[in-house]
Design an enzyme around this catalytic site. Sequence first.
Site, PDB file in Angstrom:
ATOM      1  N   GLU A   1      -3.652  -5.242   1.689  1.00 17.95           N
ATOM      2  CA  GLU A   1      -4.994  -4.816   1.260  1.00 17.95           C
ATOM      3  C   GLU A   1      -5.814  -4.396   2.488  1.00 17.95           C
ATOM      4  O   GLU A   1      -5.505  -4.788   3.616  1.00 17.95           O
ATOM      5  CB  GLU A   1      -5.697  -6.010   0.600  1.00 17.95           C
ATOM      6  CG  GLU A   1      -6.061  -5.885  -0.841  1.00 17.95           C
ATOM      7  CD  GLU A   1      -6.987  -4.763  -1.232  1.00 17.95           C
ATOM      8  OE1 GLU A   1      -7.029  -3.700  -0.595  1.00 17.95           O
ATOM      9  OE2 GLU A   1      -7.693  -4.947  -2.229  1.00 17.95           O
TER      10      GLU A   1
ATOM     11  N   PHE B   1     -21.201  -3.521   5.196  1.00 23.74           N
ATOM     12  CA  PHE B   1     -20.357  -2.529   4.530  1.00 23.74           C
ATOM     13  C   PHE B   1     -19.711  -1.666   5.610  1.00 23.74           C
ATOM     14  O   PHE B   1     -20.390  -1.053   6.415  1.00 23.74           O
ATOM     15  CB  PHE B   1     -21.190  -1.673   3.577  1.00 23.74           C
ATOM     16  CG  PHE B   1     -20.333  -0.801   2.716  1.00 23.74           C
ATOM     17  CD1 PHE B   1     -19.776  -1.285   1.543  1.00 23.74           C
ATOM     18  CD2 PHE B   1     -20.066   0.512   3.093  1.00 23.74           C
ATOM     19  CE1 PHE B   1     -18.960  -0.495   0.762  1.00 23.74           C
ATOM     20  CE2 PHE B   1     -19.253   1.322   2.310  1.00 23.74           C
ATOM     21  CZ  PHE B   1     -18.708   0.816   1.134  1.00 23.74           C
TER      22      PHE B   1
END
Length: 174
Positions: free
Chosen positions: A98, A152
């Site tokens: 991932e 982010f």
Amino acid sequence: MKTEDLKVLFSEDQLQKRIKELADEMNSFYNGEEVIAICVLKGAVMFATDLVKHLNMPLKMEFIRLSSYGTGFNTSGKVNAVDISLPDLNGKNVLIIEDIVDTGLTAKFLMDFMHTNFHTKTTKFCSLLDKKISRRTEIEPDYFGFEIDDKFVVGYGLDYEGYMRNLRFIGYKE
Ligand code: IMP
């Protein structure tokens, strides 16, 4: 969000050095046994392809596609399996790759999916980034590259509204 406004969090060199270290750990752990590496599209594509180049056991690659993010910066809190067709993984060493574990919902969904559908020999979860502070589930990756704060990030596979996956570094906007 514009590329020129980004601050570099991890440079190309830092990423590649850490990926090589992770691969060395995995090479020791698997000790030459076959591995099925499952790349979670789209975000993990850069990481997975760089990582597997350093793995030295017999290895097959599979690709699955999930979606969890809503729009922009906000997670939808729901994981959707867009394409999760996989071969028979019973008895195999499965390595899920991932890009980032954020809330952990995607990782939990995938680990539950594996346990429900297959009796693997081993199932390990590897994420390049780990945003531990945002976790909403108990899950922890077996391998991770870097722990990051609650920001982010984009680049090296990670996107903002589909863009910036092609950057060689990982960056963020202050
Ligand atoms: P989780 O299910 O909340 O752990 O989120 C996992 C997915 O959300 C990742 O595979 C990414 O696609 C996306 N994601 C989470 N944080 C970020 C980020 O900082 N930048 C870009 N995508 C992110």
